[in-house]
Design a protein around this motif. Structure first.
Motif, PDB file in Angstrom:
ATOM      1  N   LEU A   1       0.835  -1.194   0.000  1.00 21.37           N
ATOM      2  CA  LEU A   1       0.000   0.000   0.000  1.00 21.37           C
ATOM      3  C   LEU A   1       0.870   1.243   0.000  1.00 21.37           C
ATOM      4  O   LEU A   1       1.901   1.290   0.670  1.00 21.37           O
ATOM      5  N   ASP A   2       0.445   2.247  -0.726  1.00 24.22           N
ATOM      6  CA  ASP A   2       1.154   3.529  -0.751  1.00 24.22           C
ATOM      7  C   ASP A   2       0.122   4.600  -0.460  1.00 24.22           C
ATOM      8  O   ASP A   2      -0.513   5.144  -1.359  1.00 24.22           O
ATOM      9  N   LEU A   3      -0.081   4.881   0.816  1.00 27.48           N
ATOM     10  CA  LEU A   3      -1.157   5.760   1.255  1.00 27.48           C
ATOM     11  C   LEU A   3      -0.610   7.132   1.606  1.00 27.48           C
ATOM     12  O   LEU A   3       0.209   7.262   2.517  1.00 27.48           O
ATOM     13  N   ASN A   4      -1.036   8.119   0.885  1.00 25.70           N
ATOM     14  CA  ASN A   4      -0.605   9.488   1.138  1.00 25.70           C
ATOM     15  C   ASN A   4      -1.750  10.264   1.767  1.00 25.70           C
ATOM     16  O   ASN A   4      -2.522  10.936   1.085  1.00 25.70           O
ATOM     17  N   LEU A   5      -1.878  10.132   3.076  1.00 29.98           N
ATOM     18  CA  LEU A   5      -2.937  10.844   3.786  1.00 29.98           C
ATOM     19  C   LEU A   5      -2.474  12.258   4.121  1.00 29.98           C
ATOM     20  O   LEU A   5      -1.295  12.477   4.404  1.00 29.98           O
TER      21      LEU A   5
ATOM     22  N   GLN B   1     -13.594   8.779  -2.764  1.00 30.80           N
ATOM     23  CA  GLN B   1     -13.098   9.334  -1.506  1.00 30.80           C
ATOM     24  C   GLN B   1     -13.754   8.666  -0.301  1.00 30.80           C
ATOM     25  O   GLN B   1     -13.092   8.340   0.680  1.00 30.80           O
ATOM     26  N   VAL B   2     -15.067   8.424  -0.382  1.00 32.53           N
ATOM     27  CA  VAL B   2     -15.773   7.789   0.720  1.00 32.53           C
ATOM     28  C   VAL B   2     -15.324   6.338   0.877  1.00 32.53           C
ATOM     29  O   VAL B   2     -15.079   5.858   1.990  1.00 32.53           O
ATOM     30  N   LEU B   3     -15.216   5.636  -0.223  1.00 25.80           N
ATOM     31  CA  LEU B   3     -14.781   4.238  -0.175  1.00 25.80           C
ATOM     32  C   LEU B   3     -13.380   4.127   0.418  1.00 25.80           C
ATOM     33  O   LEU B   3     -13.096   3.224   1.212  1.00 25.80           O
ATOM     34  N   GLU B   4     -12.499   5.049   0.056  1.00 29.11           N
ATOM     35  CA  GLU B   4     -11.148   5.028   0.599  1.00 29.11           C
ATOM     36  C   GLU B   4     -11.147   5.328   2.093  1.00 29.11           C
ATOM     37  O   GLU B   4     -10.392   4.726   2.869  1.00 29.11           O
ATOM     38  N   MET B   5     -11.993   6.285   2.519  1.00 31.35           N
ATOM     39  CA  MET B   5     -12.092   6.586   3.954  1.00 31.35           C
ATOM     40  C   MET B   5     -12.465   5.339   4.744  1.00 31.35           C
ATOM     41  O   MET B   5     -11.856   5.011   5.765  1.00 31.35           O
ATOM     42  N   LEU B   6     -13.494   4.620   4.267  1.00 32.01           N
ATOM     43  CA  LEU B   6     -13.962   3.437   4.982  1.00 32.01           C
ATOM     44  C   LEU B   6     -12.915   2.333   4.954  1.00 32.01           C
ATOM     45  O   LEU B   6     -12.739   1.603   5.939  1.00 32.01           O
TER      46      LEU B   6
ATOM     47  N   GLN C   1     -16.372  10.883  19.111  1.00 31.74           N
ATOM     48  CA  GLN C   1     -15.118  10.253  18.742  1.00 31.74           C
ATOM     49  C   GLN C   1     -15.094  10.037  17.254  1.00 31.74           C
ATOM     50  O   GLN C   1     -15.889   9.284  16.711  1.00 31.74           O
ATOM     51  N   LYS C   2     -14.176  10.691  16.587  1.00 34.47           N
ATOM     52  CA  LYS C   2     -14.079  10.542  15.153  1.00 34.47           C
ATOM     53  C   LYS C   2     -13.424   9.215  14.814  1.00 34.47           C
ATOM     54  O   LYS C   2     -12.416   8.860  15.391  1.00 34.47           O
ATOM     55  N   PRO C   3     -13.992   8.455  13.864  1.00 35.34           N
ATOM     56  CA  PRO C   3     -13.341   7.216  13.468  1.00 35.34           C
ATOM     57  C   PRO C   3     -11.954   7.496  12.930  1.00 35.34           C
ATOM     58  O   PRO C   3     -11.716   8.488  12.246  1.00 35.34           O
ATOM     59  N   ARG C   4     -11.011   6.620  13.271  1.00 32.10           N
ATOM     60  CA  ARG C   4      -9.632   6.829  12.843  1.00 32.10           C
ATOM     61  C   ARG C   4      -9.152   5.660  12.013  1.00 32.10           C
ATOM     62  O   ARG C   4      -9.536   4.524  12.224  1.00 32.10           O
ATOM     63  N   ALA C   5      -8.269   5.981  11.074  1.00 33.76           N
ATOM     64  CA  ALA C   5      -7.636   4.918  10.312  1.00 33.76           C
ATOM     65  C   ALA C   5      -6.625   4.220  11.186  1.00 33.76           C
ATOM     66  O   ALA C   5      -6.146   4.752  12.170  1.00 33.76           O
ATOM     67  N   GLY C   6      -6.290   2.974  10.838  1.00 32.21           N
ATOM     68  CA  GLY C   6      -5.261   2.247  11.567  1.00 32.21           C
ATOM     69  C   GLY C   6      -3.922   2.925  11.442  1.00 32.21           C
ATOM     70  O   GLY C   6      -3.702   3.766  10.574  1.00 32.21           O
ATOM     71  N   ALA C   7      -3.001   2.564  12.296  1.00 33.01           N
ATOM     72  CA  ALA C   7      -1.679   3.203  12.306  1.00 33.01           C
ATOM     73  C   ALA C   7      -0.999   3.049  10.975  1.00 33.01           C
ATOM     74  O   ALA C   7      -0.334   3.938  10.475  1.00 33.01           O
ATOM     75  N   ALA C   8      -1.154   1.874  10.374  1.00 33.94           N
ATOM     76  CA  ALA C   8      -0.500   1.672   9.094  1.00 33.94           C
ATOM     77  C   ALA C   8      -1.096   2.575   8.044  1.00 33.94           C
ATOM     78  O   ALA C   8      -0.431   3.031   7.130  1.00 33.94           O
ATOM     79  N   ALA C   9      -2.394   2.872   8.161  1.00 34.88           N
ATOM     80  CA  ALA C   9      -3.025   3.749   7.192  1.00 34.88           C
ATOM     81  C   ALA C   9      -2.639   5.191   7.404  1.00 34.88           C
ATOM     82  O   ALA C   9      -2.439   5.944   6.476  1.00 34.88           O
ATOM     83  N   ARG C  10      -2.525   5.595   8.692  1.00 30.61           N
ATOM     84  CA  ARG C  10      -2.244   6.998   8.975  1.00 30.61           C
ATOM     85  C   ARG C  10      -0.909   7.412   8.408  1.00 30.61           C
ATOM     86  O   ARG C  10      -0.739   8.541   7.990  1.00 30.61           O
ATOM     87  N   GLY C  11       0.054   6.530   8.453  1.00 28.52           N
ATOM     88  CA  GLY C  11       1.346   6.958   7.980  1.00 28.52           C
ATOM     89  C   GLY C  11       2.058   5.903   7.209  1.00 28.52           C
ATOM     90  O   GLY C  11       3.203   6.074   6.859  1.00 28.52           O
ATOM     91  N   GLY C  12       1.385   4.784   6.957  1.00 27.47           N
ATOM     92  CA  GLY C  12       2.027   3.743   6.199  1.00 27.47           C
ATOM     93  C   GLY C  12       3.268   3.283   6.884  1.00 27.47           C
ATOM     94  O   GLY C  12       3.267   2.398   7.675  1.00 27.47           O
ATOM     95  N   GLY C  13       4.378   3.846   6.666  1.00 27.24           N
ATOM     96  CA  GLY C  13       5.538   3.469   7.413  1.00 27.24           C
ATOM     97  C   GLY C  13       6.806   3.594   6.648  1.00 27.24           C
ATOM     98  O   GLY C  13       6.839   3.958   5.508  1.00 27.24           O
ATOM     99  N   ASP C  14       7.885   3.287   7.266  1.00 27.00           N
ATOM    100  CA  ASP C  14       9.189   3.223   6.663  1.00 27.00           C
ATOM    101  C   ASP C  14      10.081   2.506   7.632  1.00 27.00           C
ATOM    102  O   ASP C  14       9.637   1.997   8.624  1.00 27.00           O
TER     103      ASP C  14
ATOM    104  N   LYS D   1      -1.450  24.055   7.857  1.00 30.78           N
ATOM    105  CA  LYS D   1      -1.709  23.722   6.461  1.00 30.78           C
ATOM    106  C   LYS D   1      -1.552  22.227   6.242  1.00 30.78           C
ATOM    107  O   LYS D   1      -1.013  21.509   7.087  1.00 30.78           O
ATOM    108  N   ARG D   2      -2.029  21.770   5.105  1.00 30.23           N
ATOM    109  CA  ARG D   2      -1.741  20.396   4.715  1.00 30.23           C
ATOM    110  C   ARG D   2      -0.271  20.307   4.333  1.00 30.23           C
ATOM    111  O   ARG D   2       0.226  21.144   3.599  1.00 30.23           O
ATOM    112  N   ARG D   3       0.377  19.281   4.876  1.00 30.19           N
ATOM    113  CA  ARG D   3       1.797  19.122   4.586  1.00 30.19           C
ATOM    114  C   ARG D   3       1.960  18.722   3.126  1.00 30.19           C
ATOM    115  O   ARG D   3       1.485  17.685   2.679  1.00 30.19           O
ATOM    116  N   THR D   4       2.595  19.585   2.388  1.00 28.35           N
ATOM    117  CA  THR D   4       2.876  19.298   0.986  1.00 28.35           C
ATOM    118  C   THR D   4       4.379  19.174   0.820  1.00 28.35           C
ATOM    119  O   THR D   4       5.161  19.628   1.648  1.00 28.35           O
TER     120      THR D   4
END
Length: 795
Positions: A417-421, A528-533, A770-783, A439-442
């Protein structure tokens, strides 16, 4: 053929012997059971008891036995997570969360380690009762100081903590209403008893940025300063280490190994080089040998283990290791001899791994390069200033870029996965350090490509080390990422079906399945909605001594090896590697395995705590910024629907605003059954995920880290929704009885009953929803690098 159902002991033993997760079908085959045999109840009972771990794809794995000190044999022990409404959850290691009703909590506090009994199962899931407190939480609590005559007490900021807390000792300082910190001296013995505490310090006025950040750190037990003993030990150990270089280390000082980091990096724990080797490549990934300084069992080790990782705040970092190590003695600085553990990999022309070796070495960094300098030297961008050092190494950097692109292509083709949130980037006043914008980090695409060059080498090293540990049959701490949560996938499947999108849960649960599905929906109008879920269905990556693979990276085996200055699990992996390199046998005896399992669990807990701290402090700064924007009318996108309203992510500034039901318009709004929209009970007006909304900022609650807004309606829609007028049409022209949810199929969305029980740990202190949150891997993917290399990435 065996017809008899296996016992609990037989089932657990078979999974332990397998040494890997097994599907329900494989378990049935192992016991020669037919399809008619239903193992579901038995498996779920073992999950509840913490003996098995449920993974995605109908898979189960055995959990190492970890009995807490003081707990009785076979007891379920876990940490109590309270909800402000009075109930709580206890999740045993590897087990399912147990719901604890208010009358079953007893004298326990939020954060206590408790022993629980399973008392039954209901629509809430398994329910438990706290038998006793095994270990008390950190005694330090932050809140508001209250004085009435001679009585002094603390109102905890964290609404999950029972209050008031009576202050019975400590200095006679502070005024009523000031922020303060206490240390509990006596926890209650009975449910209706108050705790007693000593006043430690008075921080100042609530709402001040420094005061609020200090309270967050106190609440999570984070000390900014390292102990004097740890600092002295670090300096003494490092100085002794650097005086002589052991003869058995590989001399890599002639290999031109540069570090590549951000411009403001203070520590440098990796250096890399790629050279041509015939038609293929030879890659060197040299990592600072921090474990040589952090001796197991030392005061420095105990403190690093307790911290777990470096914490990154908007204006500073709280390092895991003292600066004497992190920024100097272990940092790979130019022209200085440094100890390292180096992974040397031979790859063919297609970047497939051939031979490799791991060596203990001594190196001398050839240059301290930056992403911007590398990107400019290779012609990826014209923005950053030129770097003479990068220009001098351009030929070598081109080979590095060539290999990294091939590695990335291979990784993506296997389904990574290559998730750029979007990530928030806070802009602070240089003098006051107060927030002036978010701002959004660009990122310049060229600099992003330079970062990717390094990231691919880190991922390569982490996978090679994981593979090596497996081949040596050595225990280690793996970075695991389970397949998506099945219940959430079923919900997504229902939505996808309504939107005409094919969705196969079994296929999605396989490595690579998510990436293939994301590619299919790229042109869908509700992408966008499908990706959020989908992101919210991803599990959180954790550490474990059992290798269960990394779903997000589509990797069979993965460890964290490349950031030992910032992550404790990397130090554990280094120790395991060096033990084998020095001729030791794998540490497979029970005591060693249990200690490693406990360390991996603690590392996961500290990582989650660090992420919560970082998120809350960012939300605090956002709230502070918006105090001066009350009345502003701004536009954004609906990102979540919760029991109290909808969250809207503003375009600029990048702030999330809660628009409560009563602020959506002149109607009675309720959460729809699918929880993807809210519906006006009278008009049928529907607000759904992905909708655009204009919002007027109405209020800011700094202590709750929340910004509140009111929906600004067009005059035509406002007239239709106006009180006393029966609208002829809803927002989209539907009949007045109710506008169907955009996710419904031929029927109106039925509002869910409000006030339903939360199904997970409590929201942040005082949070209205409580706002639903993406999993840790989704929030930042990783390195493999650690967060300061590119903020927000943890794989």
């Amino acid at each position: 053929m065996q017809k008899k159902m296996p016992t609990r002991e037989e089932l657990v033993r078979r999974l332990q012997e397998a040494g890997r997760p097994l599907t329900t079908r494989e378990i049935k085959a192992a016991f020669a059971l037919s399809a008619e045999h239903d193992l579901g109840g038995l498996l779920e009972d073992l999950v509840t008891r913490g003996l098995l771990k449920r993974l995605g794809g109908h898979r189960y794995a055995a959990v190492p036995t970890r009995r807490a000190a003081g707990a009785s044999a076979g007891a379920l022990v876990g940490k109590l997570a309270m909800n402000p409404r009075g109930f709580g959850f206890v999740t045993p290691p590897g087990g399912e969360g147990l719901y604890i009703a208010p009358d079953s909590i007893g004298s326990a506090f939020h954060g206590d380690r408790v022993e629980v009994d399973v008392v039954g199962r209901s629509n809430r899931g398994p329910e438990g009762r706290i038998i006793r407190v095994v270990e008390r939480r950190s005694p330090r609590i932050a809140g508001l100081l209250r004085r009435r005559g001679k009585s002094v007490w603390l109102e905890p900021d964290d609404s999950r903590i029972r209050g008031p807390i009576v202050i019975s000792s400590g200095p006679k300082i502070g005024h009523d209403g000031e922020a303060a910190v206490v240390s509990i001296t006596r926890f209650p013995d009975f449910p209706d008893e108050n705790a007693e505490a000593e006043l430690l310090s008075v921080l100042g006025e609530p709402g001040d940025p420094n005061v609020e950040v200090a309270k967050v750190l106190v609440r999570e037990g984070v000390e900014e300063q390292h102990s004097e003993g740890a600092v002295r030990e670090a300096e003494a150990l490092a100085a002794r280490t650097l005086r002589t270089v052991p003869e058995n280390r590989r001399d890599l000082r002639a290999v031109p190994l540069p570090t590549i980091d951000p411009e403001d990096a203070r520590d440098h724990d990796d250096a890399i080089r790629v050279e041509r080797d015939g038609d293929g490549y030879r890659a060197y990934i040299a990592i600072a040998d921090v474990s040589e300084c952090v001796e197991e069992g030392s005061a420095l080790d105990v403190e690093a283990r307790a911290r777990g990782c470096t914490i990154y705040l908007p204006d500073r970092a709280i390092p895991m290791l003292p600066s004497a190590l992190a920024a100097d003695l272990c940092s790979l600085l130019p022209d200085r001899d440094r100890l390292c553990v180096c992974v040397i990999v031979e790859l063919d022309a297609n970047a497939s791994v051939g031979k490799f070796e791991i060596v203990e070495g001594v190196m001398r960094s050839a240059a301290m390069l930056t992403y911007g300098g590398v990107a400019r030297a290779l012609g990826f961008t014209e923005e950053p200033p030129r770097s003479a050092q990068a220009e001098a190494m351009k030929k070598d950097l081109k080979v590095l870029d060539e290999l990294s692109r091939k590695l990335r292509k291979t990784r993506m083709s296997r389904g990574a996965l290559d998730l750029n949130l979007p990530e928030p980037k806070l802009v602070l006043d240089p003098k006051t350090r107060a927030p002036i914008d978010v701002k959004r980090r660009t990122q310049d695409p060229g600099i992003k490509r330079a970062y990717s060059m390094v990231e691919e080498l880190m991922l390569l090293a982490n996978e090679v080390v994981a593979r090596w540990l497996g081949e040596k049959k050595s225990p280690g701490v793996y970075r695991i990422h389970a397949p998506p949560d099945e219940a959430k996938l079923e919900r997504l499947a229902t939505v996808a079906e309504k939107l005409g999108v094919q969705f196969d849960i079994e296929e999605i649960s396989e490595m690579g399945g998510v990436a293939r599905w994301l590619a299919k929906i790229q042109k869908h109008p509700r992408r966008q909605v499908l990706e959020m879920l989908l992101l919210r269905s991803l599990m959180q990556a954790t550490y474990d001594t059992k290798n269960m693979g990394h779903f997000g990276l589509a990797s069979d085996a993965y460890v964290h090896f490349t950031s030992p200055i910032r992550r404790y699990p990397d130090i554990l992996v280094h120790r395991a590697v060096k033990h084998i390199l020095r001729g030791g046998k794998p540490k497979v005896w029970p005591e060693a395995l249990e200690a490693l399992a406990e360390a991996s669990q603690l590392s996961s807990e500290r990582e989650r705590a660090a992420m919560d701290i970082e998120r809350e402090v960012v939300d605090l700064y956002r709230a502070l910024l918006m105090r001066d924007r009350i009345g502003d009318v701004l536009e954004g996108t609906v990102t979540a629907a919760v029991g109290s309203g909808v969250f809207v992510a503003l375009d600029d500034p990048f702030v999330e605003v809660l628009v409560r039901f009563e602020a959506l318009g002149p109607d009675r709004y309720e959460l729809a059954e699918d929880e993807l929209s809210v519906v006006g009970a009278r008009s049928g007006d529907t607000v759904a995920l992905g909708d655009r909304m204009v919002v007027a900022i109405e209020d800011v609650a700094v202590l709750r880290r929340s910004v509140y807004g009111r929906r600004v309606l067009p005059e035509a829609l406002l007239a239709k929704l106006g009180e006393g007028e029966a609208p002829k049409r809803g927002r989209s022209g539907q009949p007045p009885e109710r506008r169907p949810s955009p996710f419904a199929s031929g029927r109106a969305a039925r509002p869910a009953r409000s006030g339903g029980r939360a199904r997970g740990p409590a929201p942040a202190p005082g949070a209205p929803g409580q706002k639903p949150r993406a999993g840790a891997a989704a929030r930042g993917g990783g390195d493999g690098r650690g967060k300061s290399k590119k903020r927000g990435r943890r794989r």
